[in-house]
Design an enzyme around this catalytic site. Structure first.
Site, PDB file in Angstrom:
ATOM      1  NE  ARG A  37      -3.698  -2.444   0.779  1.00 38.16           N
ATOM      2  CZ  ARG A  37      -4.590  -3.101  -0.083  1.00 38.16           C
ATOM      3  NH1 ARG A  37      -4.962  -2.224  -1.161  1.00 38.16           N
ATOM      4  NH2 ARG A  37      -5.146  -4.035  -0.074  1.00 38.16           N
ATOM      5  CG  HIS A  67       1.182  -8.779  -6.389  1.00 38.22           C
ATOM      6  ND1 HIS A  67       1.115  -7.356  -6.755  1.00 38.22           N
ATOM      7  CD2 HIS A  67       0.421  -9.489  -6.524  1.00 38.22           C
ATOM      8  CE1 HIS A  67      -0.172  -7.350  -7.231  1.00 38.22           C
ATOM      9  NE2 HIS A  67      -0.836  -8.373  -7.477  1.00 38.22           N
ATOM     10  CE1 TYR A  70      -2.436  -5.812  -4.700  1.00 39.82           C
ATOM     11  CE2 TYR A  70      -2.623  -5.447  -2.604  1.00 39.82           C
ATOM     12  CZ  TYR A  70      -2.811  -6.246  -3.700  1.00 39.82           C
ATOM     13  OH  TYR A  70      -3.133  -7.397  -3.395  1.00 39.82           O
ATOM     14  CG  HIS A 107      -2.993  -4.994  -9.789  1.00 44.74           C
ATOM     15  ND1 HIS A 107      -3.669  -4.695  -8.896  1.00 44.74           N
ATOM     16  CD2 HIS A 107      -2.663  -6.279  -9.837  1.00 44.74           C
ATOM     17  CE1 HIS A 107      -4.008  -5.766  -7.987  1.00 44.74           C
ATOM     18  NE2 HIS A 107      -3.130  -6.792  -8.459  1.00 44.74           N
ATOM     19  CD  GLU A 142      -3.178  -9.761 -10.651  1.00 46.22           C
ATOM     20  OE1 GLU A 142      -2.111  -9.460 -10.130  1.00 46.22           O
ATOM     21  OE2 GLU A 142      -4.466  -9.956  -9.862  1.00 46.22           O
ATOM     22  CG  ASP A 175      -6.723 -12.604  -9.692  1.00 48.09           C
ATOM     23  OD1 ASP A 175      -7.969 -13.084  -9.606  1.00 48.09           O
ATOM     24  OD2 ASP A 175      -6.189 -12.044  -8.948  1.00 48.09           O
ATOM     25  CG  HIS A 178      -8.431  -9.869 -10.631  1.00 47.28           C
ATOM     26  ND1 HIS A 178      -7.161  -9.300 -10.819  1.00 47.28           N
ATOM     27  CD2 HIS A 178      -8.821  -9.769  -9.612  1.00 47.28           C
ATOM     28  CE1 HIS A 178      -6.824  -8.913  -9.674  1.00 47.28           C
ATOM     29  NE2 HIS A 178      -7.837  -9.284  -8.725  1.00 47.28           N
ATOM     30  CG  HIS A 210      -2.876 -13.965  -8.867  1.00 41.46           C
ATOM     31  ND1 HIS A 210      -2.789 -12.700  -9.043  1.00 41.46           N
ATOM     32  CD2 HIS A 210      -1.466 -14.293  -8.638  1.00 41.46           C
ATOM     33  CE1 HIS A 210      -1.606 -12.206  -8.763  1.00 41.46           C
ATOM     34  NE2 HIS A 210      -0.686 -13.124  -8.751  1.00 41.46           N
ATOM     35  CG  ASP A 223     -10.154  -7.039  -7.375  1.00 38.92           C
ATOM     36  OD1 ASP A 223     -10.062  -8.144  -6.946  1.00 38.92           O
ATOM     37  OD2 ASP A 223      -9.197  -6.408  -7.383  1.00 38.92           O
ATOM     38  CG  HIS A 225      -9.332 -11.955  -4.001  1.00 43.98           C
ATOM     39  ND1 HIS A 225      -7.981 -11.985  -4.118  1.00 43.98           N
ATOM     40  CD2 HIS A 225      -9.516 -10.936  -5.165  1.00 43.98           C
ATOM     41  CE1 HIS A 225      -7.304 -11.197  -5.054  1.00 43.98           C
ATOM     42  NE2 HIS A 225      -8.340 -10.614  -5.745  1.00 43.98           N
ATOM     43  CD  GLU A 255      -3.448 -12.635  -5.667  1.00 40.85           C
ATOM     44  OE1 GLU A 255      -4.621 -12.326  -6.655  1.00 40.85           O
ATOM     45  OE2 GLU A 255      -2.557 -11.594  -5.795  1.00 40.85           O
TER      46      GLU A 255
HETATM   47 ZN    ZN Z   1      -7.675  -8.843  -6.973  1.00 43.48          ZN
HETATM   48 FE    FE Z   2      -4.376 -11.131  -8.147  1.00 42.63          FE
HETATM   49 FE    FE Z   3      -2.593  -8.728  -7.870  1.00 43.83          FE
END
Ligand code: ZN
Ligand code: FE
Ligand code: FE
Length: 275
Positions: A37, A67, A70, A107, A142, A175, A178, A210, A223, A225, A255
């Site tokens: 973050r 990864h 974000y 992303h 992704e 993903d 996603h 993912h 989105d 999960h 994830e």
């Molecule tokens: Zn996600």
């Molecule tokens: Fe993902």
């Molecule tokens: Fe991701």
């Protein structure tokens, strides 16, 4: 034998992640290259990276899927913030050179009202400048849910980025939450979605998955999960994925909303679905 793992905390270093992965039955894993973050990265530790590479090889791990943060938005509207994001990408790829042969997934970005075409051009531009041929890492875009102004909710958008960059060091991470949220029906027609991926992007570009269930119906663009089997995708969808010959050999990363014991149970569940 599939390569299955989950997101792990990078706080204790790479060797520690390999040990944690083994303790929960994983033979691949993902980790954030820096604060997910924020933008802060850990000090580099070449000895830890070298020891981890050795442990991965000795224990037959598949490729890891690091990864990106974000908050790294390569197509944000403010030029200064965009340049900062591009610099973060460049620094991440330079650091990944200490873990050669593994993947770096991120992303693609949110165009925040600039339009998809502008977003695609800005993402491609940052990638062109960050991808040095000598970096032994493959960068994965992704597939996104298409939430807000996210770029990458359609296979065509990812293909346009790949085409604009034109590098062999680029691929895609699919993903499951996603793509479902983005409107691809992997529950009733996994085969059709993979054919569509092959037609638009090319299956040879698919390098990692993912694995997430979704809390929302197809096309919701939310989105959120869910744990494997407790969302709209359901266990059968994951069984189909685990048994699909075109997906064998790809690292499959959970994830899902879990701590380690939950991840251990999900890995065991997925292993039970292997042919
Ligand atoms: Zn996600
Ligand atoms: Fe993902
Ligand atoms: Fe991701």
């Amino acid at each position: 034998m599939r390569y299955i793992g989950c997101h792990l905390s990078a706080a204790g270093g790479n060797v520690s992640m390999v040990k944690t992965a083994q303790s929960i039955g994983a033979n691949t894993f993902a980790f954030f290259t820096r604060n997910p973050r924020g933008s802060k990265a850990k000090a580099e530790d070449p000895a830890d990276c070298a020891a981890a590479m050795e442990a991965l090889r000795e224990n037959g791990f598949g490729a890891l899927v690091a990864h990106g943060s974000y908050t790294m938005n390569l197509c944000t509207a403010d030029p200064e913030a965009r340049a900062f994001a591009a610099e973060i990408l460049r620094d991440d790829l330079r650091r990944m050179a200490a873990l050669p042969g593994n993947f770096y997934n991120f992303h693609p970005g949110s165009h925040v009202g600039q339009g998809t075409d502008t977003g695609i051009a800005q993402i491609a531009d940052a990638l062109k400048r960050a991808l040095a041929p000598e970096y032994p890492v493959t960068v994965l875009l992704e597939t996104m849910a298409g939430k807000g102004s996210e770029v990458g909710g359609r296979f065509e958008e990812l293909r346009d980025i790949l085409d604009a960059v034109g590098s062999d060091h680029l691929g895609v991470c699919l993903d499951t939450c996603h793509v479902w949220d983005g409107g691809y029906d992997i529950v009733h027609d996994l085969e059709g979605v993979l054919s569509e991926f092959d037609r638009v992007i090319g299956l040879e570009r698919l390098r990692a998955l993912h694995l997430n269930d979704s809390r929302n119906p197809m096309g919701s663009r939310k989105d959120r999960h869910a744990c494997i089997g407790s969302g709209y995708l359901g266990e059968d969808t994951f069984r189909n994925i685990l048994r699909h010959p075109a997906l064998a050999g790809l690292p499959m990363i959970l994830e899902t909303p879990n701590e380690l014991p939950g991840y251990r149970r999900e890995i065991e569940l997925l292993r039970g679905m292997e042919v």
